[in-house]
Design a protein around this motif. Structure first.
Motif, PDB file in Angstrom:
ATOM      1  N   SER A  74       0.833  -1.213   0.000  1.00 33.54           N
ATOM      2  CA  SER A  74       0.000   0.000   0.000  1.00 33.54           C
ATOM      3  C   SER A  74       0.860   1.251   0.000  1.00 33.54           C
ATOM      4  O   SER A  74       0.516   2.254  -0.652  1.00 33.54           O
ATOM      5  CB  SER A  74      -0.926  -0.001   1.217  1.00 33.54           C
ATOM      6  OG  SER A  74      -1.873  -1.040   1.147  1.00 33.54           O
ATOM      7  N   CYS A  75       1.990   1.224   0.723  1.00 30.29           N
ATOM      8  CA  CYS A  75       2.904   2.368   0.724  1.00 30.29           C
ATOM      9  C   CYS A  75       3.438   2.630  -0.682  1.00 30.29           C
ATOM     10  O   CYS A  75       3.574   3.790  -1.110  1.00 30.29           O
ATOM     11  CB  CYS A  75       4.067   2.121   1.680  1.00 30.29           C
ATOM     12  SG  CYS A  75       3.624   2.185   3.430  1.00 30.29           S
ATOM     13  N   GLU A  76       3.764   1.560  -1.407  1.00 30.71           N
ATOM     14  CA  GLU A  76       4.262   1.727  -2.775  1.00 30.71           C
ATOM     15  C   GLU A  76       3.171   2.294  -3.683  1.00 30.71           C
ATOM     16  O   GLU A  76       3.460   3.084  -4.595  1.00 30.71           O
ATOM     17  CB  GLU A  76       4.751   0.383  -3.323  1.00 30.71           C
ATOM     18  CG  GLU A  76       5.878  -0.267  -2.535  1.00 30.71           C
ATOM     19  CD  GLU A  76       7.196   0.491  -2.632  1.00 30.71           C
ATOM     20  OE1 GLU A  76       7.261   1.474  -3.402  1.00 30.71           O
ATOM     21  OE2 GLU A  76       8.153   0.109  -1.935  1.00 30.71           O
ATOM     22  N   ARG A  77       1.924   1.928  -3.440  1.00 27.06           N
ATOM     23  CA  ARG A  77       0.835   2.374  -4.305  1.00 27.06           C
ATOM     24  C   ARG A  77       0.432   3.828  -4.063  1.00 27.06           C
ATOM     25  O   ARG A  77      -0.128   4.463  -4.957  1.00 27.06           O
ATOM     26  CB  ARG A  77      -0.386   1.474  -4.101  1.00 27.06           C
ATOM     27  CG  ARG A  77      -0.278   0.127  -4.807  1.00 27.06           C
ATOM     28  CD  ARG A  77      -1.428  -0.778  -4.452  1.00 27.06           C
ATOM     29  NE  ARG A  77      -1.494  -1.946  -5.325  1.00 27.06           N
ATOM     30  CZ  ARG A  77      -2.166  -3.046  -5.055  1.00 27.06           C
ATOM     31  NH1 ARG A  77      -2.853  -3.138  -3.911  1.00 27.06           N
ATOM     32  NH2 ARG A  77      -2.167  -4.068  -5.891  1.00 27.06           N
ATOM     33  N   ASP A 120      -3.874  -9.266  -4.252  1.00 30.68           N
ATOM     34  CA  ASP A 120      -4.009  -9.886  -5.563  1.00 30.68           C
ATOM     35  C   ASP A 120      -2.762 -10.656  -5.981  1.00 30.68           C
ATOM     36  O   ASP A 120      -2.777 -11.382  -6.976  1.00 30.68           O
ATOM     37  CB  ASP A 120      -4.368  -8.842  -6.635  1.00 30.68           C
ATOM     38  CG  ASP A 120      -3.594  -7.546  -6.483  1.00 30.68           C
ATOM     39  OD1 ASP A 120      -2.677  -7.496  -5.647  1.00 30.68           O
ATOM     40  OD2 ASP A 120      -3.928  -6.563  -7.174  1.00 30.68           O
ATOM     41  N   ALA A 121      -1.670 -10.536  -5.217  1.00 31.71           N
ATOM     42  CA  ALA A 121      -0.464 -11.326  -5.517  1.00 31.71           C
ATOM     43  C   ALA A 121      -0.407 -12.617  -4.701  1.00 31.71           C
ATOM     44  O   ALA A 121       0.290 -13.565  -5.089  1.00 31.71           O
ATOM     45  CB  ALA A 121       0.786 -10.490  -5.235  1.00 31.71           C
ATOM     46  N   LYS A 122      -1.140 -12.673  -3.605  1.00 33.16           N
ATOM     47  CA  LYS A 122      -1.074 -13.826  -2.698  1.00 33.16           C
ATOM     48  C   LYS A 122      -1.456 -15.160  -3.351  1.00 33.16           C
ATOM     49  O   LYS A 122      -0.839 -16.186  -3.054  1.00 33.16           O
ATOM     50  CB  LYS A 122      -1.937 -13.571  -1.465  1.00 33.16           C
ATOM     51  CG  LYS A 122      -1.341 -12.525  -0.533  1.00 33.16           C
ATOM     52  CD  LYS A 122      -2.192 -12.322   0.709  1.00 33.16           C
ATOM     53  CE  LYS A 122      -1.554 -11.289   1.631  1.00 33.16           C
ATOM     54  NZ  LYS A 122      -2.348 -11.079   2.861  1.00 33.16           N
ATOM     55  N   PRO A 123      -2.445 -15.196  -4.238  1.00 31.78           N
ATOM     56  CA  PRO A 123      -2.779 -16.496  -4.844  1.00 31.78           C
ATOM     57  C   PRO A 123      -1.677 -17.065  -5.728  1.00 31.78           C
ATOM     58  O   PRO A 123      -1.664 -18.267  -6.010  1.00 31.78           O
ATOM     59  CB  PRO A 123      -4.035 -16.187  -5.678  1.00 31.78           C
ATOM     60  CG  PRO A 123      -4.608 -14.940  -5.095  1.00 31.78           C
ATOM     61  CD  PRO A 123      -3.423 -14.152  -4.630  1.00 31.78           C
ATOM     62  N   HIS A 124      -0.745 -16.219  -6.165  1.00 33.40           N
ATOM     63  CA  HIS A 124       0.261 -16.648  -7.135  1.00 33.40           C
ATOM     64  C   HIS A 124       1.656 -16.844  -6.537  1.00 33.40           C
ATOM     65  O   HIS A 124       2.449 -17.634  -7.054  1.00 33.40           O
ATOM     66  CB  HIS A 124       0.354 -15.615  -8.268  1.00 33.40           C
ATOM     67  CG  HIS A 124      -0.958 -15.266  -8.881  1.00 33.40           C
ATOM     68  ND1 HIS A 124      -1.653 -16.131  -9.701  1.00 33.40           N
ATOM     69  CD2 HIS A 124      -1.729 -14.137  -8.783  1.00 33.40           C
ATOM     70  CE1 HIS A 124      -2.780 -15.556 -10.095  1.00 33.40           C
ATOM     71  NE2 HIS A 124      -2.853 -14.357  -9.555  1.00 33.40           N
ATOM     72  N   ILE A 125       1.962 -16.115  -5.449  1.00 31.35           N
ATOM     73  CA  ILE A 125       3.308 -16.121  -4.896  1.00 31.35           C
ATOM     74  C   ILE A 125       3.260 -16.450  -3.410  1.00 31.35           C
ATOM     75  O   ILE A 125       2.476 -15.874  -2.666  1.00 31.35           O
ATOM     76  CB  ILE A 125       3.991 -14.744  -5.091  1.00 31.35           C
ATOM     77  CG1 ILE A 125       4.039 -14.370  -6.585  1.00 31.35           C
ATOM     78  CG2 ILE A 125       5.388 -14.760  -4.507  1.00 31.35           C
ATOM     79  CD1 ILE A 125       4.843 -15.328  -7.442  1.00 31.35           C
ATOM     80  N   LYS A 136      -4.216  -1.323  -9.380  1.00 29.71           N
ATOM     81  CA  LYS A 136      -4.798  -2.647  -9.626  1.00 29.71           C
ATOM     82  C   LYS A 136      -3.760  -3.646 -10.127  1.00 29.71           C
ATOM     83  O   LYS A 136      -4.099  -4.645 -10.747  1.00 29.71           O
ATOM     84  CB  LYS A 136      -5.933  -2.522 -10.642  1.00 29.71           C
ATOM     85  CG  LYS A 136      -7.106  -1.683 -10.139  1.00 29.71           C
ATOM     86  CD  LYS A 136      -8.244  -1.660 -11.133  1.00 29.71           C
ATOM     87  CE  LYS A 136      -9.411  -0.839 -10.604  1.00 29.71           C
ATOM     88  NZ  LYS A 136     -10.563  -0.816 -11.548  1.00 29.71           N
ATOM     89  N   VAL A 137      -2.494  -3.348  -9.810  1.00 27.82           N
ATOM     90  CA  VAL A 137      -1.399  -4.228 -10.228  1.00 27.82           C
ATOM     91  C   VAL A 137      -0.888  -4.997  -9.013  1.00 27.82           C
ATOM     92  O   VAL A 137      -0.605  -4.400  -7.972  1.00 27.82           O
ATOM     93  CB  VAL A 137      -0.250  -3.414 -10.854  1.00 27.82           C
ATOM     94  CG1 VAL A 137       0.932  -4.321 -11.196  1.00 27.82           C
ATOM     95  CG2 VAL A 137      -0.730  -2.669 -12.083  1.00 27.82           C
ATOM     96  N   PRO A 138      -0.751  -6.320  -9.091  1.00 28.66           N
ATOM     97  CA  PRO A 138      -0.213  -7.098  -7.960  1.00 28.66           C
ATOM     98  C   PRO A 138       1.218  -6.680  -7.644  1.00 28.66           C
ATOM     99  O   PRO A 138       2.015  -6.393  -8.540  1.00 28.66           O
ATOM    100  CB  PRO A 138      -0.270  -8.541  -8.455  1.00 28.66           C
ATOM    101  CG  PRO A 138      -1.241  -8.531  -9.591  1.00 28.66           C
ATOM    102  CD  PRO A 138      -1.142  -7.186 -10.221  1.00 28.66           C
TER     103      PRO A 138
END
Length: 424
Positions: free
Chosen positions: A20-23, A50-55, A31-33
């Motif tokens: 969130s800090c980066e966003r 949105d990145a948790k399901p993949h990494i 809306k980018v993981p």
């Protein structure tokens, strides 16, 4: 006699804080993981939802670099200056709005809402104000105990579309639903091993744990597990903690960005770490009497010779003067350095810390000069206003070659004048 009001706690927790800090300063990433990497861009230590399901957490970056690019996931090096400053902004805002706050970690805090007529509305207003003033989204969990507040916060985030980011478990019906629909593994303080033990006893949900015999849990596990069960059942066992007392030790250590074989760059690194450690020392208004300096090689490469050593140096008098501390630490490197090794890490540890006046010395003992105390106050004021490292010891380089590798780091938007956010 006045009736004691029932306790009401809130847990305010930032959503995917590092991401969130980066966003905040990169709206194009809304809306980018995102994943954030550990020191030297080693492995994943934070993920957006949105990145948790993949990494998976802890995956080495070098192994997943191509997969991240294929999935459109953006990686960032850890920007601790940005995260620390954004945390300070969020916590200061919460403290200005609520009467009693316990900062629990860099991205979450407990608050006392006892006596407030509509705690849910206060939670919604606070959530809106934090997003408006800092850009950081938060979840707010409200409940009669701290453990239930943690559970409420978990539910607020998990079902954000339905809850609006705020969940109040002060009502019996809402509390019962959440307890029945939350796995016991998600209860605050229940780790992976404890989850297996509880599941072996047939305790699968938070409701099962809340309904279990607390004395049996105490006998079989610990008083901590007993309190957890009682808190889930609605009995408050944990109060807001008082502010932490001054630390008894202060440590600053980093892995180098590359292996070092010469003494000079190691001295630079030790001086740099001492600069940071002395800032922490003065921030808690303590003096230091002893310093431990240690260096070591990498310990996992079978092809590299291994060596580690450290030394404790006693200072001439208790001090918070970075000049005296740095000289002692840099001189100590000469005592532990051995040629022929590839060094990967250095550590500075401040020991025997006391508040002014707590050291017992004889009548003729040397004390820190008043001029040194004034110089340190000016140093901290300038660095606080213009950014860390504006003034520093001459032995501390501005852009060292040995610095931690952070090839994917974002700008320090809030702590450096030369990296301010540009609009337009």
């Amino acid at each position: 006699m006045a009736t004691k009001l029932p306790a009401v706690f809130a847990l305010i927790d930032c959503n995917s804080f590092y991401a969130s800090c980066e966003r905040v300063f990169r709206p194009d990433l809304a809306k980018v993981p995102i994943v954030v990497l550990s020191n030297n861009d080693g492995c994943v230590i934070a993920r957006s939802y949105d990145a948790k399901p993949h990494i998976k957490m802890g995956e080495p970056y070098f192994q997943i670099k191509d997969r991240l690019e294929a999935l459109g996931i953006v990686a960032f090096s850890s920007n601790y200056a940005l995260y620390g400053d954004m945390s300070e902004r969020v916590m200061s805002l919460i403290e200005s709005q609520l009467p009693a706050v316990e900062v629990y970690s860099i991205d979450e805090c407990f608050a006392d809402l006892t006596g407030i007529t509509d705690p849910s509305e206060v939670g919604r207003q606070l959530r809106s104000k934090i997003v408006q003033c800092t850009g950081i989204p938060v979840g707010v969990g409200i409940a009669p105990t701290k453990t239930l507040a943690k559970l409420a916060n978990y539910t607020a985030k998990r079902l954000q579309a339905r809850t609006g980011g705020v969940v109040n478990l002060c009502g019996e019906r809402e509390r019962s639903w959440v307890l029945r629909n939350t796995p016991v593994a998600e209860v605050w303080g229940v780790g992976r091993r404890m989850t297996l033990h509880l599941q072996g006893m047939g305790i699968m949900t938070a409701m099962d744990l809340a309904s279990a015999d607390p004395w049996m849990l105490r006998k079989k596990f610990s008083v901590v597990m007993e309190k957890t069960a009682r808190e889930l059942a609605g009995t408050s066992c944990l109060e807001l903690d008082e502010p932490d007392p001054p630390k008894q030790e202060i440590c600053c250590s980093r892995m180098f960005g590359k292996r070092l074989t010469a003494m000079a760059p190691i001295k630079e690194a030790v001086a740099t770490y001492m600069m940071r450690a002395s800032e922490k020392l003065r921030a808690q208004r303590s003096y230091c009497r002893k310093v431990r300096v240690s260096i070591r090689t990498g310990m996992f490469n079978p092809d590299e010779a291994k060596y580690a050593n450290g030394v404790v140096v006693t200072l001439p008098y208790p001090t918070d003067d970075v000049r005296l501390l740095t000289k002692a630490a840099v001189d100590a490197v000469e005592l532990v350095f051995r040629p022929g090794f590839k060094y990967s890490k250095a550590e500075v540890l401040l020991l025997d810390l006391r508040q002014p006046g707590e050291f017992t010395d004889d009548l003729f003992a040397i004390n820190q000069p008043a001029e040194a105390t004034r110089v340190m106050a000016v140093l901290d004021e300038i660095n606080g206003r213009w950014g860390r490292g504006t003034l520093r010891a001459a032995s501390v380089p501005s852009h060292p070659e040995w610095a931690m590798r952070r090839d994917l780091m974002s700008q320090s938007y809030t702590t450096r004048l030369d990296q301010l956010w540009r609009v337009g």
